[in-house]
Design a protein around this motif. Structure first.
Motif, PDB file in Angstrom:
ATOM      1  N   ARG B  87       0.803  -1.210   0.000  1.00 49.50           N
ATOM      2  CA  ARG B  87       0.000   0.000   0.000  1.00 49.50           C
ATOM      3  C   ARG B  87       0.842   1.270   0.000  1.00 49.50           C
ATOM      4  N   PHE B  89       0.269   5.602   1.278  1.00 52.23           N
ATOM      5  CA  PHE B  89      -0.481   6.313   2.305  1.00 52.23           C
ATOM      6  C   PHE B  89      -1.001   7.634   1.774  1.00 52.23           C
ATOM      7  N   SER B  92       1.991  11.701   2.363  1.00 49.62           N
ATOM      8  CA  SER B  92       3.115  11.101   1.657  1.00 49.62           C
ATOM      9  C   SER B  92       4.041  10.384   2.629  1.00 49.62           C
ATOM     10  N   ALA B  93       4.331   9.155   2.310  1.00 47.79           N
ATOM     11  CA  ALA B  93       5.080   8.309   3.231  1.00 47.79           C
ATOM     12  C   ALA B  93       6.481   8.050   2.711  1.00 47.79           C
ATOM     13  N   GLU B 161       7.539   7.826  -3.409  1.00 48.24           N
ATOM     14  CA  GLU B 161       6.794   6.795  -2.706  1.00 48.24           C
ATOM     15  C   GLU B 161       6.415   5.658  -3.664  1.00 48.24           C
TER      16      GLU B 161
END
Lengths: 321, 253
Positions: B87, B89, B92-93, B161
């Motif tokens: 996944r 997020f 922003s991860a 990401e």
């Protein structure tokens, strides 16, 4: 978590040259120190500094604030003192016993604490270390208030006597440097990369398939074992093990040293430990006031230079320390 | 396996309650292998909750999740990721204090299995650098490879990401509002990117931007108040009167 991360950017690992230069300086200081300062005092400093480095591995690179690290330091010092005195083990095996017990305690207490975060994690570590403290008050082998006295320093590998103060100094310096290098290597290893990722963004690390809890637990056990190495060695240096090394004050002091020196920097905890131990020693004439002075230094550090001594220097001089 | 029409992800009666409040109830989804499937709905419809349940970041209170024929309802989130269901997020991860290259490399490191080797120098990770640069190139981030992730623009963080997610070579990607907070030029770039990376993969995304949804998705599920309101391709869904009401309010008022 993110506030922690930004307070401790820990770019330390990114410049091997700065690190090596500072390392040479540190080794030079360790070699020169006994010619200027009472060697016994420097050896105590080195043990406490290693303890602070172990603590920093957790707070600075995993973002976990343990408020009970004295349980590993103190218990390892009891175990190594007991092993040397009662079992007559050589110093290296006595220390190994201490490290083993500290690591095992780290595994159990880590498994209990790691599931919580922030203040809850800190409280669980406090509670566990208080339990260990009262165990040490009651258990027969620690001799309660008396502690374990006149611990023999023995002979390394049955050959080299540590009763000679110069030999003991070399031995303690080597233990410190090995411990320090283990911290450095851990931070700059594939494992350390994942630790940093977890500190920076735990959900993201999970979503990439990393079982975050196992990494945290592993770091906790490593930190406990290194704290144990420091405590076990200290018992041989001062030739005793006492309640003061396992108590809450010790857990608090290591937090102070790490923050003062600069958490998330490799050399910060060493500098912090030197400053705090020196204060305790040279200001001892002021009695209880030392605690007040320590408090004042701590407040000044939090208010004025949050990165700690080494953290501020590193930022100002654009060095990776 | 491609295009033979089977479903890669199936949920049956999925539900999540927080106390008395049912955030999601009785959601049954079927995501076709190789498709781009969008999950849309007004704010608070339960899209993100659904997403969190699919990747096990939230434990469902009811229902089953089957991925590739395997019941994953009781798996831990990291283990779901290991099965190839990865996944992104909404926020922003990235790993802010690592460089873009290091961000991608953290994902590539998974190929080594468990990275518990604290005694080894991280120099062993340099063998992933070439692949990491390829992935950065794929999302147009080559000039930023050595920039710290916190210093690059928002749109580029989203691209980073995606590169990090792609590093795992996931069979299925779950993108949570990939366009949230983006300007036009970034949106076009990310749309093109998602289309490109969806080849040989399945994508399930939550998205508010209906142009993007129309543009990208093969199939759409509309959620309101935690329930499935409609399902079908864009034309079918957009003609549905209930959907219009849910999005625009009751037109007869």
């Amino acid at each position: 978590m993110s506030a922690l991360a930004s307070a401790a950017p820990a770019r330390a690992s990114h410049d091997a040259r700065d690190f090596a230069l500072a390392g040479v300086l540190m080794i030079a200081a360790i070699v020169a120190a006994p010619f200027f300062v009472y060697p016994f005092f420097v050896m105590q400093m080195l043990c406490v500094a290693l303890f602070a480095c172990a603590f920093n591995l957790l707070i600075g690179y995993v973002g976990l604030l343990s408020f009970g690290h004295a349980m590993f330091f103190g218990m390892a010092s009891y175990v190594s003192a007991h092993a040397a005195k009662e079992w007559g083990l050589d110093p290296e095996f006595a220390i190994l016993c201490g490290v083993g017990v500290a690591a095992a305690m780290g595994l159990v207490s880590g498994a209990l604490a790691i599931r919580s975060k922030g203040i809850y994690f800190a409280m669980i570590t406090v509670a566990l270390s208080q339990m260990v403290y009262f165990f040490c008050v009651q258990a027969p082998f620690t001799h309660g208030e008396d502690g374990i006295q006149s611990v023999p320093q023995g002979r390394v590998f049955g050959l080299v006597s540590l009763a000679d103060s110069a030999t003991l100094y070399v031995f303690v310096a080597l233990v410190f440097l090995i411990g320090f290098f283990v911290v450095y290597r851990t931070i700059n290893s594939p494992f350390g990369e994942i630790l940093k990722a977890i500190r920076e963004n735990e959900p993201r690390a999970t979503s990439l398939g990393y079982r975050v809890m196992r990494y945290k637990l592993m770091a906790f056990v490593l930190s406990a074992a290194l704290a144990g190495l420091a405590g076990a060695t200290k018992a041989l240096v001062v030739q005793n093990a006492s309640l003061s090394d396992v108590g809450f004050q010790m857990s608090g002091e290591v937090v102070l040293m790490t923050l003062l020196g600069g958490m998330g920097t490799l050399y910060g905890p060493v500098v912090g430990a030197v400053v705090v131990v020196a204060m305790q020693n040279y200001l001892a004439q002021y009695g209880q006031w030392v605690t007040v002075m320590q408090g004042a230094v701590f407040v000044a550090c939090v208010l004025l230079f949050r990165r700690g001594i080494v953290g501020e220097i590193a930022k100002w001089a654009r060095l990776a320390l | 396996m491609q295009g033979d029409g089977d479903d890669i992800l199936v949920t049956e009666g999925l539900g999540k309650s927080f106390g008395d409040f049912a955030a999601v109830s009785d959601v049954s989804l079927r995501v076709k292998r190789g498709s781009i499937h969008a999950l849309i709905g007004p704010n608070g419809a339960g899209k993100t909750t659904c997403f969190n349940m699919l990747t096990k970041f939230i434990a469902p209170s009811a229902g089953r999740i089957v991925y590739n024929g395997r019941d994953i309802t009781s798996l831990a989130p990291a283990d779901v990721a290991r099965l190839g269901l990865v996944r992104s997020f909404q926020i922003s991860a990235v790993f802010p204090h690592l460089t873009a290259l290091e961000n991608v490399r953290v994902a590539l490191q998974r190929k080594r299995g468990d990275n518990f080797d604290f005694w080894r120098s991280k120099r062993v990770l340099h063998r992933f650098d070439a692949r990491a640069r390829e992935l950065l190139e794929e999302v147009g981030l080559t000039p930023f490879a050595d920039a710290q992730a916190s210093d690059i623009s928002y749109g580029r963080k989203r691209a980073l990401e995606i590169a990090t997610t792609l590093a795992l070579d996931p069979e299925m990607m779950l993108l949570d509002e990939p366009m949230a907070g983006m300007g036009h030029e970034d949106i076009d770039r990310i749309v093109a990117l998602i289309r490109r990376v969806s080849v040989n993969r399945t994508v399930l995304m939550v998205e508010h931007n209906l142009n993007v949804v129309q543009n990208l998705s093969d199939r759409i599920t509309v959620l309101t108040r935690g329930r499935v309101l409609a399902e079908g391709d864009y034309a079918t869904v957009s003609e549905n009167s209930e959907v219009k009401t849910a999005y625009l309010g009751d037109v007869h008022d």
